[in-house]
Design a protein around this motif. Structure first.
Motif, PDB file in Angstrom:
ATOM      1  N   ILE A 732       0.848  -1.184   0.000  1.00  0.00           N
ATOM      2  CA  ILE A 732       0.000   0.000   0.000  1.00  0.00           C
ATOM      3  C   ILE A 732       0.889   1.242   0.000  1.00  0.00           C
ATOM      4  O   ILE A 732       1.858   1.331   0.762  1.00  0.00           O
ATOM      5  CB  ILE A 732      -0.927   0.035   1.230  1.00  0.00           C
ATOM      6  CG1 ILE A 732      -1.660  -1.310   1.395  1.00  0.00           C
ATOM      7  CG2 ILE A 732      -1.916   1.184   1.120  1.00  0.00           C
ATOM      8  CD1 ILE A 732      -2.599  -1.656   0.288  1.00  0.00           C
ATOM      9  N   SER A 733       0.550   2.201  -0.860  1.00  0.00           N
ATOM     10  CA  SER A 733       1.267   3.478  -0.909  1.00  0.00           C
ATOM     11  C   SER A 733       0.408   4.567  -0.280  1.00  0.00           C
ATOM     12  O   SER A 733      -0.829   4.520  -0.351  1.00  0.00           O
ATOM     13  CB  SER A 733       1.595   3.856  -2.356  1.00  0.00           C
ATOM     14  OG  SER A 733       2.483   2.913  -2.931  1.00  0.00           O
ATOM     15  N   PHE A 734       1.075   5.574   0.317  1.00  0.00           N
ATOM     16  CA  PHE A 734       0.374   6.582   1.104  1.00  0.00           C
ATOM     17  C   PHE A 734       0.785   7.989   0.698  1.00  0.00           C
ATOM     18  O   PHE A 734       1.940   8.246   0.335  1.00  0.00           O
ATOM     19  CB  PHE A 734       0.674   6.393   2.592  1.00  0.00           C
ATOM     20  CG  PHE A 734       0.382   5.023   3.118  1.00  0.00           C
ATOM     21  CD1 PHE A 734      -0.899   4.665   3.495  1.00  0.00           C
ATOM     22  CD2 PHE A 734       1.396   4.083   3.232  1.00  0.00           C
ATOM     23  CE1 PHE A 734      -1.178   3.398   3.982  1.00  0.00           C
ATOM     24  CE2 PHE A 734       1.132   2.811   3.718  1.00  0.00           C
ATOM     25  CZ  PHE A 734      -0.160   2.469   4.096  1.00  0.00           C
ATOM     26  N   GLU A 735      -0.174   8.885   0.806  1.00  0.00           N
ATOM     27  CA  GLU A 735       0.076  10.325   0.696  1.00  0.00           C
ATOM     28  C   GLU A 735      -0.730  11.022   1.780  1.00  0.00           C
ATOM     29  O   GLU A 735      -1.800  10.545   2.172  1.00  0.00           O
ATOM     30  CB  GLU A 735      -0.334  10.859  -0.680  1.00  0.00           C
ATOM     31  CG  GLU A 735       0.562  10.413  -1.822  1.00  0.00           C
ATOM     32  CD  GLU A 735       0.185  11.068  -3.139  1.00  0.00           C
ATOM     33  OE1 GLU A 735      -0.738  11.927  -3.129  1.00  0.00           O
ATOM     34  OE2 GLU A 735       0.797  10.733  -4.160  1.00  0.00           O
ATOM     35  N   VAL A 736      -0.216  12.160   2.247  1.00  0.00           N
ATOM     36  CA  VAL A 736      -0.939  12.895   3.277  1.00  0.00           C
ATOM     37  C   VAL A 736      -0.870  14.390   2.977  1.00  0.00           C
ATOM     38  O   VAL A 736       0.143  14.897   2.495  1.00  0.00           O
ATOM     39  CB  VAL A 736      -0.371  12.584   4.687  1.00  0.00           C
ATOM     40  CG1 VAL A 736       1.055  13.071   4.823  1.00  0.00           C
ATOM     41  CG2 VAL A 736      -1.244  13.179   5.776  1.00  0.00           C
TER      42      VAL A 736
END
Length: 940
Positions: A732-736
């Protein structure tokens, strides 16, 4: 030369200014965690250690001669910017050459270029602080921390666990800029477990009036008798100035809801310069609200110091009213009520963060232990961060507070004394531990002597709590013969019942038990993959399962309780495996705080509410027709198991036990139903899930003002019916937005994925700097062209009093051609006015810093590049003046790419930190073949 009278008058004026300005009330404690500069040094190569300790006069020979990064004038603009707390070890890659104990990170012994960390921070201190007493306070630096302030060496503190402070009052540039420098040396291990590296706890600037309450200068004790409590408050006053006469000490006590319930005022004489004096107040409180694990009531002592009718200091102390005692026949008592200790041992690291835990993580971890039913915590094996004890006070969990190393010289007793003075007002602390598994001395006369001295020293500082030692090499002589409370480490290491019969006067508890191996979500041991089945089994022939250990301690009234090894998995010590396992297998939870199945065994018998846990999951594609062990943990009277609607039997639960069935696997539904007094009270089912479809994000901690913007998010995958898939291992890849990601983890003991996704920063030097003189002082738009061999080494034989009009310089640097890299030249002026070129192209300085030049990709070449500088010369007025000859450094930053993590057996965790001023954080998660997810976290 000034006359004696003139010098005396000047000194008197300064003295008058110091003490007049200092006459201001109260104290300030300023958090200094923001905006530090960080760079790596080197353990033995002084050039790679930025030239530190190479000056003719060192900081140890002449005051104020800090050199290299310790020099306030050192240029750190190209260094990395970061906030504390910080652990540089967790940021490093894994390597088989790394330390087994420290989780195979590329830090510490064997990695000299990643074992020294330099920290620098500039702070402004106003002129109005002149006359106050100023201290730098460090809660923890791992390790061997050398500290400078404005180039003045303050001292070295070896241990990585106990806080320390330095008085900087005399070194301050009042009304101007001040530079704090720390050199941390993590090349040597202090423990045999992951310890991190760097300034991993908070740093403060403490400002007080010269006449003030000393650091950790209050000590509050209570004696409960019936419906009243006698409170004794000892206050230590310190005088760092020229104050004489009478001092008034006013103490007020406030109850848990803020009502003032007692007060006392008394007079005392001010101590002499740099001396202390103690004042004691005694209070009686009627109907005290006691601190206990279910109702952790906290009182506040507010102490005010008045001098000449003016308040000069105000100091608050949080404390609790409670009694603790051990009985050799009946165990442990809290507030005169028997309480079986249900404890865990824990180290201080967390997945994705290493040892640099935000305060909210302390709260989160203690809440997870309380959820399991734990009521006690052993700090293994060193003093904890203050925020951990604050969380235990606030949430209601008892603490064994432990020093790092046994011994009786100034080093050992100094560490022990600092811990006790700092922590003795915490009601959660019920016992001091002065050692753990000191095999060299456990069973001999040296151990007996050392323990006797440490125990007596502890009792002098705090006679209200007993002392223990965790002992594992036999329970017969030496330490175990004379310690207040016997600490048994593992049933297999000796005959506990026999020891008790020989020492019936001595209370005892299991300070360590278990050391079982389990991998969350794994139910078939696979030694090739380094996975251990999560069923509770004996880890080794001489060790015991969690169930066997708890049955032993729970059924013996004379034993106060048991501390499981461990509550959480931790980095390092990946017994029984080695590389590529990088974390322990011992925890009741993994390193993220996701429960393993043994968590629920303890919850069954450590809590009173009905509880039922069924395992394993029911996703066993490929094992159709095979027999699966099915276990149930529960405190119900009976449990019935059904498979696809067919009953497999109703069984009676043995006290402190569990239930087992053998079930032939077929897809469908497995359900357990718990009965109490013949009535169904709860059930749990596992269903064979469909294909993965959706990413799920859920907040794990309470997001409020106390969390200070830290949010812990669990990540999972569900099928189209919303059912959690326990076997999912997607990346899973994340951005915030509105915040930043500070760590990711998944609890996989063999995962070699990054914990941190940080831009790679390297510093490339300018080499072979040469010069040619110019006739004109005008700065050109194009770098001059020269023919012939007129270049010579820069600054060689320079006549600084009669220089040329200007000079052209050229040097080289090497660039690997990475098109994603951002290159910045941090120029250190080698002339009064300068023009800077790269490969013949004129660069423009930034608006914020005219000597910082962003180098466009279009002007760069893969391989060797040329820096050109045209500068008007610096002139020396005196022969001893120093002119800069260092042209600067090229900073190369390669973006890290997106944060990502693989799920491990259905779970991963991401930890976020909200930006200052942001109203919300929005976390987005994507994965191949999955529907993306978004989570909005509102600031509260």
């Amino acid at each position: 030369m000034a006359s004696y009278f003139q010098r005396l008058l000047c000194a008197g004026f300064v003295f008058f200014m110091v003490w007049c300005v200092g006459a201001q009330p109260g104290r300030e404690k300023l958090l200094l965690d923001k905006d530090w500069r960080f760079g790596f040094g080197h353990t033995y190569d002084t050039e790679k250690d930025h030239g530190h300790a190479t000056a003719y006069f060192s900081y140890l020979s002449k005051t104020g001669f800090g050199d290299g990064p310790a020099d306030p004038a050192f240029d750190d603009r190209a260094w990395r910017r970061l906030d504390l707390p910080h652990d540089w070890a967790v940021e490093q890659p894994f390597s088989e050459k790394g330390s087994f104990s420290h989780g195979f990170k590329q830090s510490g012994k064997g990695f000299p270029d990643r074992s020294i960390g330099w920290y620098r921070k500039k702070i402004a201190i106003p002129q109005t602080d002149l006359g106050r007493n100023l201290k730098l306070q460090f809660d923890g630096v791992f390790r061997n921390a050398k500290v400078w302030f404005n180039g003045y060496f303050l001292g070295t503190f070896e241990s990585g666990y106990t806080g320390f402070s330095h008085d900087v009052t005399d070194y301050v540039n009042y009304g101007g800029e001040n530079t704090i420098v720390v050199r941390a040396d993590a090349s040597m291990e202090e423990g045999w477990f992951y310890e991190g590296a760097g300034i991993y706890r908070h740093v403060y600037l403490l400002k007080t009036h010269p006449l003030h309450i000393a650091q950790n200068g209050t000590y509050v004790t209570s004696v409960v008798q019936g419906q009243t409590a006698k409170i004794t408050a000892q206050v230590t006053i310190e005088n760092r100035g020229d104050y004489h006469g009478t001092v008034e000490i006013a103490n007020e006590i406030y109850d848990p809801v803020g009502n003032k319930v007692a007060s006392d005022t008394q007079q005392s004489s001010a101590p002499g310069f740099m001396l202390t004096t103690d004042a004691t107040s005694v209070f009686t409180i009627t109907g005290p609200q006691l601190w206990d694990i279910d109702n952790p009531n906290l009182y506040r002592l507010v102490t005010k110091i008045r001098q000449q009718s003016k308040i000069v200091d105000v100091y608050e102390t949080t404390f609790g009213i409670r009694t603790v005692r051990f009985d050799p026949e009946q165990g442990f008592f809290l507030n005169d009520k028997p309480l079986k200790l249900k404890g865990t041992n824990n180290h201080q690291d967390h997945a994705g963060l290493g040892t640099a835990l935000p305060d909210a993580l302390q709260d989160f971890r203690i809440r997870k232990l309380k959820e399991m039913g734990s009521n006690a915590y052993r700090c293994s094996h060193h003093p904890p961060t203050p925020e951990l004890l604050d969380a235990c006070d606030r949430l209601g969990i008892l603490v064994i507070d432990e020093t790092r190393l046994m011994g009786t010289n100034d080093y050992h007793l100094g560490e022990l004394g600092r811990m006790i003075r700092r922590d003795r007002n915490h009601p959660s602390v019920f016992c001091w531990s002065v050692g753990n598994e000191e095999w060299k001395i456990e069973g001999n006369i040296i151990g007996e002597r050392v323990t006797a001295t440490m125990q007596a020293f502890t009792k002098r500082l705090d006679p209200t709590r007993p002392v223990t030692v965790g002992i594992s090499s036999g329970f017969k002589a030496g330490i175990s013969s004379m310690i207040d409370v016997m600490g048994y480490n593992y049933l297999g290491n000796g005959d506990i019942d026999a020891h008790r019969n020989d020492f019936k006067h001595q209370p005892g508890m299991g300070t360590e038990e278990g050391s079982t191996f389990a991998t969350r979500g794994i139910y078939f041991t696979d030694d090739a993959q380094h996975y251990k089945s999560a069923y509770d089994r004996k880890p080794r022939p001489s060790f015991y399962s969690i169930e066997e250990g708890w049955k032993f301690y729970a059924t013996r009234p004379y034993l106060a309780g048991m501390f499981v090894w461990t509550g959480f998995d931790y980095r390092g010590e990946p017994t029984p495996y080695g590389w590529p396992s990088v974390t322990s297998y011992f925890g009741m939870m993994d390193g993220c705080g996701f429960p393993k199945d043994s968590f629920y065994y303890l919850k069954s018998w450590w809590t009173n509410e009905p509880m039922l846990h069924l395992f394993p999951h029911w996703n066993w594609q490929g094992k159709e027709g095979q027999e699966i062990d099915v276990w149930v943990y529960s405190n119900c009277d009976e449990v019935e198991l059904t498979h696809n609607g067919k009953s497999l039997g109703r069984k009676k639960m043995e006290p402190l036990g569990h239930l087992e069935w053998k079930v032939i696997y077929q897809p469908g539904t497995l359900e357990a139903v718990g009965y109490q007094n013949g009535k169904k009270v709860l059930s749990e089912k596992h269903q064979t899930t469909g294909s993965p479809q959706d990413i799920k994000l859920s907040v794990q901690n309470a997001v409020n003002q106390k969390s200070n913007g830290t949010t812990i998010v669990a990540v999972s995958v569900a099928d189209k019916h919303g059912r959690h898939i326990p076997t999912a291992n997607h990346e899973i890849s994340f951005e915030v937005k509105g915040g930043s990601i500070i760590g990711v983890g998944n609890g996989n003991p063999t995962s070699l994925e990054k914990d941190k996704f940080i831009d790679a920063l390297t510093l490339v030097p300018i080499t072979d700097l040469q010069e040619q003189p110019l006739r004109s002082a005008d700065l050109p738009q194009n770098f001059p062209k020269f023919t012939g061999g007129q270049w010579q080494p820069a600054f060689k034989d320079r006549d600084y009093k009669n220089p040329k009009a200007a000079y052209a310089y050229q040097g080289k640097f090497v660039y690997d051609g990475n098109s994603k890299a951002q290159l910045t030249f941090f120029y250190q002026p080698i002339g009064v006015q300068s023009a800077v070129f790269v490969n013949g192209n004129l660069l423009q300085g930034s608006k914020e810093d005219p000597h910082q030049y962003l180098i466009p990709q279009g002007v760069l070449r893969s391989g060797e590049n040329t820096v050109g500088i045209v500068a008007t010369p610096i002139r020396k007025k005196n022969d001893w003046d120093v002119a800069n000859t260092n042209s600067g450094v090229i900073q190369v930053v390669v973006p890290s790419g997106p944060w990502k993590r693989k799920l491990f057996n259905g779970c991963a965790q991401i930890i976020l930190q909200q930006d200052d001023g942001a109203e919300d954080m929005i976390l987005s998660a994507t994965g191949e073949g999955l529907r993306s997810a978004s989570l909005k976290i509102k600031k509260k």
